[in-house]
Design a protein around this motif. Structure first.
Motif, mmCIF file in Angstrom:
data_model
loop_
_atom_site.group_PDB
_atom_site.id
_atom_site.type_symbol
_atom_site.label_atom_id
_atom_site.label_comp_id
_atom_site.label_asym_id
_atom_site.label_seq_id
_atom_site.Cartn_x
_atom_site.Cartn_y
_atom_site.Cartn_z
ATOM 1 N N ALA A 179 0.833 -1.202 0.000
ATOM 2 C CA ALA A 179 0.000 0.000 0.000
ATOM 3 C C ALA A 179 0.866 1.249 0.000
ATOM 4 O O ALA A 179 2.001 1.241 0.483
ATOM 5 C CB ALA A 179 -0.922 0.002 1.217
ATOM 6 N N PHE A 180 0.309 2.319 -0.547
ATOM 7 C CA PHE A 180 0.920 3.640 -0.459
ATOM 8 C C PHE A 180 -0.082 4.562 0.211
ATOM 9 O O PHE A 180 -1.261 4.588 -0.143
ATOM 10 C CB PHE A 180 1.283 4.194 -1.836
ATOM 11 C CG PHE A 180 1.734 5.636 -1.791
ATOM 12 C CD1 PHE A 180 2.940 5.969 -1.190
ATOM 13 C CD2 PHE A 180 0.943 6.650 -2.305
ATOM 14 C CE1 PHE A 180 3.358 7.296 -1.132
ATOM 15 C CE2 PHE A 180 1.345 7.973 -2.249
ATOM 16 C CZ PHE A 180 2.556 8.294 -1.656
ATOM 17 N N ALA A 181 0.390 5.306 1.218
ATOM 18 C CA ALA A 181 -0.494 6.200 1.962
ATOM 19 C C ALA A 181 0.185 7.544 2.162
ATOM 20 O O ALA A 181 1.409 7.653 2.171
ATOM 21 C CB ALA A 181 -0.861 5.590 3.309
ATOM 22 N N ARG A 182 -0.640 8.584 2.330
ATOM 23 C CA ARG A 182 -0.146 9.946 2.498
ATOM 24 C C ARG A 182 -0.404 10.395 3.927
ATOM 25 O O ARG A 182 -1.455 10.110 4.522
ATOM 26 C CB ARG A 182 -0.854 10.868 1.495
ATOM 27 C CG ARG A 182 -0.477 12.309 1.573
ATOM 28 C CD ARG A 182 -0.944 13.044 0.306
ATOM 29 N NE ARG A 182 -2.329 12.778 -0.025
ATOM 30 C CZ ARG A 182 -3.353 13.451 0.481
ATOM 31 N NH1 ARG A 182 -3.159 14.409 1.373
ATOM 32 N NH2 ARG A 182 -4.582 13.168 0.110
ATOM 33 N N PHE A 183 0.579 11.117 4.509
ATOM 34 C CA PHE A 183 0.436 11.673 5.851
ATOM 35 C C PHE A 183 -0.310 13.006 5.796
ATOM 36 O O PHE A 183 -0.160 13.760 4.829
ATOM 37 C CB PHE A 183 1.808 11.918 6.498
ATOM 38 C CG PHE A 183 2.599 10.657 6.750
ATOM 39 C CD1 PHE A 183 2.030 9.594 7.429
ATOM 40 C CD2 PHE A 183 3.909 10.534 6.307
ATOM 41 C CE1 PHE A 183 2.755 8.436 7.666
ATOM 42 C CE2 PHE A 183 4.638 9.391 6.526
ATOM 43 C CZ PHE A 183 4.059 8.334 7.210
ATOM 44 N N GLY A 184 -1.074 13.297 6.846
ATOM 45 C CA GLY A 184 -1.728 14.600 6.907
ATOM 46 C C GLY A 184 -2.585 14.766 8.138
ATOM 47 O O GLY A 184 -3.471 13.927 8.398
ATOM 48 N N ASP A 185 -2.332 15.834 8.920
ATOM 49 C CA ASP A 185 -3.158 16.177 10.093
ATOM 50 C C ASP A 185 -3.301 15.007 11.066
ATOM 51 O O ASP A 185 -4.407 14.710 11.556
ATOM 52 C CB ASP A 185 -4.541 16.648 9.638
ATOM 53 C CG ASP A 185 -4.480 17.911 8.800
ATOM 54 O OD1 ASP A 185 -3.569 18.729 9.054
ATOM 55 O OD2 ASP A 185 -5.312 18.059 7.887
ATOM 56 N N GLY A 186 -2.192 14.306 11.331
ATOM 57 C CA GLY A 186 -2.229 13.219 12.297
ATOM 58 C C GLY A 186 -2.914 11.973 11.803
ATOM 59 O O GLY A 186 -3.162 11.038 12.574
ATOM 60 N N GLY A 252 8.434 -0.996 5.684
ATOM 61 C CA GLY A 252 7.884 0.328 5.413
ATOM 62 C C GLY A 252 9.000 1.309 5.120
ATOM 63 O O GLY A 252 10.043 1.281 5.781
ATOM 64 N N VAL A 253 8.819 2.148 4.119
ATOM 65 C CA VAL A 253 9.847 3.121 3.766
ATOM 66 C C VAL A 253 9.182 4.471 3.535
ATOM 67 O O VAL A 253 8.169 4.563 2.852
ATOM 68 C CB VAL A 253 10.634 2.661 2.507
ATOM 69 C CG1 VAL A 253 9.721 2.471 1.324
ATOM 70 C CG2 VAL A 253 11.732 3.648 2.188
ATOM 71 N N PRO A 254 9.731 5.547 4.146
ATOM 72 C CA PRO A 254 9.121 6.865 3.993
ATOM 73 C C PRO A 254 9.370 7.435 2.598
ATOM 74 O O PRO A 254 10.398 7.161 1.975
ATOM 75 C CB PRO A 254 9.823 7.702 5.067
ATOM 76 C CG PRO A 254 11.154 7.047 5.251
ATOM 77 C CD PRO A 254 10.912 5.579 5.034
ATOM 78 N N VAL A 255 8.424 8.232 2.130
ATOM 79 C CA VAL A 255 8.544 8.928 0.850
ATOM 80 C C VAL A 255 8.522 10.426 1.143
ATOM 81 O O VAL A 255 7.569 10.933 1.742
ATOM 82 C CB VAL A 255 7.398 8.560 -0.104
ATOM 83 C CG1 VAL A 255 7.503 9.363 -1.404
ATOM 84 C CG2 VAL A 255 7.410 7.062 -0.394
ATOM 85 N N ALA A 256 9.590 11.115 0.748
ATOM 86 C CA ALA A 256 9.706 12.549 1.002
ATOM 87 C C ALA A 256 9.514 13.323 -0.301
ATOM 88 O O ALA A 256 9.922 12.870 -1.369
ATOM 89 C CB ALA A 256 11.058 12.888 1.602
ATOM 90 N N GLU A 260 10.367 17.126 2.680
ATOM 91 C CA GLU A 260 9.369 16.959 3.731
ATOM 92 C C GLU A 260 8.700 15.593 3.606
ATOM 93 O O GLU A 260 8.445 15.098 2.506
ATOM 94 C CB GLU A 260 8.301 18.065 3.641
ATOM 95 C CG GLU A 260 8.843 19.471 3.804
ATOM 96 C CD GLU A 260 9.344 19.734 5.224
ATOM 97 O OE1 GLU A 260 8.839 19.092 6.153
ATOM 98 O OE2 GLU A 260 10.252 20.569 5.376
ATOM 99 N N GLN A 261 8.400 14.973 4.778
ATOM 100 C CA GLN A 261 7.695 13.697 4.764
ATOM 101 C C GLN A 261 6.346 13.855 4.071
ATOM 102 O O GLN A 261 5.568 14.754 4.372
ATOM 103 C CB GLN A 261 7.472 13.181 6.186
ATOM 104 C CG GLN A 261 8.675 12.519 6.796
ATOM 105 C CD GLN A 261 8.320 11.752 8.056
ATOM 106 O OE1 GLN A 261 7.144 11.645 8.418
ATOM 107 N NE2 GLN A 261 9.320 11.233 8.738
ATOM 108 N N TYR A 262 6.079 12.948 3.131
ATOM 109 C CA TYR A 262 4.832 13.022 2.366
ATOM 110 C C TYR A 262 3.961 11.789 2.604
ATOM 111 O O TYR A 262 2.756 11.889 2.752
ATOM 112 C CB TYR A 262 5.142 13.163 0.886
ATOM 113 C CG TYR A 262 3.913 13.270 0.012
ATOM 114 C CD1 TYR A 262 3.317 14.498 -0.229
ATOM 115 C CD2 TYR A 262 3.354 12.136 -0.589
ATOM 116 C CE1 TYR A 262 2.191 14.602 -1.035
ATOM 117 C CE2 TYR A 262 2.221 12.230 -1.392
ATOM 118 C CZ TYR A 262 1.649 13.475 -1.609
ATOM 119 O OH TYR A 262 0.518 13.576 -2.398
ATOM 120 N N GLY A 263 4.585 10.613 2.602
ATOM 121 C CA GLY A 263 3.809 9.395 2.739
ATOM 122 C C GLY A 263 4.699 8.211 3.037
ATOM 123 O O GLY A 263 5.855 8.351 3.440
#
Length: 655
Positions: A179-186, A252-256, A260-263
């Motif tokens: 899966a790919f997910a995006r971070f936002g507002d907690g 899991g690997v972060p995508v910037a 800035e952290q994006y997902g």
């Protein structure tokens, strides 16, 4: 059974040295001059699955027939053993009926003297580890190529490419859920899911970051890999999964994006994985970095579209004579109301033929079927402006690639009066930029792999080989020396490729400048003469003339001279270098007396990885020649000579 191995049923003595061979890892079967088995060791029994106590006295054919059912190509094995040839090429055997998948290399040697003179020795060497290692390398190469093609295929929607990327990476890691997910507002918003897990959710699902392992990835801002995820984080679960699904394995690997952290890219499975995944995790890290660049490009495009200012009202009088842009007005429903000279030039319609027609006239059949022209007008109504880049159709039916801006025109009361459309023909520019961008990004991607994987790996091999030096016997020493020599050659090649790609990708120290051609040719001919004792190198007087090049020019002629020698099938090679000085360029021809170039590969001889007619090289030499010469603004061609042999012609520009 004694340490002497298994003797023949006819009571003959085991061959000399049997005590040593009995415990060897190499399977050994000895046949006498009549072609009958007289001795075999335990390794042969273990590998071939025959009863060592009963094979003695059997003919070679009967012995082979007993072994054949265990092999993928049993019939071929029977033929090879029955023929009884010696000193022939090695043959790989695939053992498919046994405790484990096994690959053997069969070697046959004659017996020159002694009791079994006239017979032969069949040796079976276990090469399973090497074979499996090659299979792993092949899978890795295919995965690397797939990831590269997905990331750089700008013709497809990024969302579709993300789905395919998750599928490829998931299979690489052996994970049933990706899966790919995006971070936002907690919270974590799931955008793409490829999964066979029953508890998987659909895209659009959102959950608090603290409830997912993605929160751990975000906190560490680094790749997270665990075989006991459920035990380590009992209150969290992988992104894209609703609740506890018993997924112990997690990556899991972060995508910037722009620092800035994006997902996060997440992969999960029920079972832990066997063996190391260092290469796969490194590629996943690089993939996440490249994905971040793709997302940044997409975000910038959306941002640019949203930030465009609204255009003013009609200004046909100001743009009537503009020829580089098609500028015309549409009524509120999208029908053409005005037409300028640039529109006539780009679209191919005269004013009397197009005024009153709907703007969908310029769209492709596929766009008309989905109502894309109306969609752009709606977007302009809602946002004030719509920007689009895509294919359009001219009056004669030909297609052009355009950048189009549609701006909504309102009166002082805010009432829509129509639209202003500005179109620019980008066909030639698109083709040029797409080619340059693709090549540059491909080189950047490959250069990153060379730096992080190939060169480090070769350094490890070199260090381990040097440790073995002085600690091996005389039989193994030549093989170790060959390994060290090939490692040194490959390291030199990798360094050359790094230098070349750095020059192309980063633009550093790659400006062409005058280089003395005679000095370069003289040095490379001398080096080739020292390197190949059985080759003869001839040349006329070398021209004292400069050419536009740089410090990579020696690589061009080193590869061409080496290529000329290595592709010669005779006992000696004769290579001739001819030069011709013109007003604008200097032509250098490297001629050989070998078999020439197979017409089947002639058109592709300069492509990367193209070895051609049983070449011993890496397949990158001629590709490197082409790329270096092309960067100088020169040319390189390959032809076959009428009298036999190949001719490589290099044209280098003069200052």
């Amino acid at each position: 059974m004694s340490g002497e191995g298994n003797a023949s049923a006819r009571g003959k003595e085991p061959p000399a040295g049997a005590a040593l061979l009995a415990a060897a890892d190499t399977g050994v079967v000895v046949l006498d001059a009549d072609g009958r088995v007289v001795w075999s060791n335990d390794a042969a029994t273990r590998y071939l699955g025959v009863d060592a106590t009963t094979v003695g006295g059997l003919t070679a054919e009967v012995f082979a027939e007993q072994v054949a059912p265990r092999l993928a190509d049993g019939e071929g094995f029977v033929d090879a053993v029955s023929e009884g040839g010696v000193d022939g090429p090695n043959r790989e055997l695939h053992v498919v009926d046994g405790a484990e998948d096994r690959w053997l290399e069969r070697r046959t040697h004659p017996i020159e003297d002694g009791e079994y003179a006239g017979g032969r020795v069949e040796c079976y060497v276990d090469v399973s580890d090497q074979k499996h290692a090659l299979d792993r390398l092949d899978r890795r190469e295919r995965t690397l190529r797939a990831v590269h093609d997905i990331l750089l295929d700008r013709s497809r929607d990024l969302d579709d490419r993300l789905d395919e990327l998750l599928d490829v990476a998931g299979r690489m890691l052996g994970a049933d859920h990706a899966a790919f997910a995006r971070f936002g507002d907690g919270r974590v918003l799931v955008e793409n899911v490829i999964s066979s897990v029953d508890a998987a959710v659909a895209p659009g699902h959102a959950i608090d970051t603290s409830e997912t392992i993605a929160g751990v990835v975000s906190g560490r801002d680094a790749l997270v890999h665990a075989d006991d995820a459920a035990e380590r984080w009992p209150d969290r679960h992988p992104v894209g999964v609703a609740g506890d699904a018993g997924l112990d394995y997690y990556v899991g690997v972060p995508v910037a994006v722009e620092g800035e952290q994006y997902g996060v890219l997440s992969f999960a499975d029920a079972a832990p994985k066997q063996g190391g995944l260092d290469w796969e995790l490194t590629l996943l890290d690089i993939t996440a970095n490249s994905l971040g660049h793709e997302l940044a490009n997409s975000i910038r495009e959306d941002r640019a579209e949203e930030q465009l200012q609204q255009a003013r009202r009609e200004f046909e009088s100001l743009v009537q004579d503009v020829e580089d842009y098609a500028i015309f007005r549409l009524d509120p429903d999208g029908h053409v109301e005005s037409w300028n000279r640039g529109a006539e030039e780009i679209k191919g319609y005269e004013e009397r033929d197009i005024v009153g027609e709907h703007v969908r006239t310029f769209h492709t059949e596929a766009d008309r079927e989905i109502g894309y022209a109306d969609e752009l007008l709606d977007r302009a109504r809602e946002r004030g402006r719509a920007v689009d880049t895509g294919w359009r159709v001219r009056a004669d039916g030909s297609r052009i690639w355009v950048n189009a801006v549609i701006t909504a025109l309102h009166d002082d009361d805010g009432e829509l009066q129509g639209f202003l459309k500005v179109t620019r023909d980008m066909t030639e520019r698109r083709a040029r930029e797409k080619q340059l961008e693709h090549e540059r990004e491909r080189l950047e991607f490959v250069n990153r792999i060379i730096r992080h994987n190939l060169l480090n790996g070769m350094n490890v091999v070199e260090a381990r080989a040097n440790i073995l030096e002085g600690h091996v016997d005389d039989d193994v020493a030549p093989h170790l020396a060959t390994i060290q020599e090939r490692v040194e050659d490959m390291t030199d090649l990798i360094e050359t490729m790094r230098t070349f790609m750095k020059a192309i990708v980063e633009g550093e120290e790659h400006e062409s400048q005058p280089v003395a051609l005679d000095d370069v040719l003289d040095d490379e001919l001398a080096k080739a003469d020292r390197a190949y004792d059985d080759a003869t190198f001839e040349h006329d007087e070398l021209p004292d003339v400069p050419v536009l090049a740089d410090d990579l020019l020696p690589e061009v002629f080193e590869n061409l001279l080496t290529n000329a020698v290595q592709h010669n099938e005779g006992p000696t090679a004769r290579v001739r270098v001819e030069t011709e000085v013109g007003d604008d360029e200097v032509v250098v021809r490297v001629l050989d007396d070998g078999p020439g170039i197979d017409e089947a590969v002639m058109a592709h001889v300069f492509e990367k990885g193209q070895k051609g007619f049983e070449s011993p090289g890496t397949g990158f030499g001629l590709y490197l020649v082409h790329e270096i010469v092309d960067s100088y603004g020169g040319r390189v061609e390959a032809t076959n000579r009428e009298r036999g042999g190949a001719a490589f012609t290099v044209g280098l520009p003069r200052p």
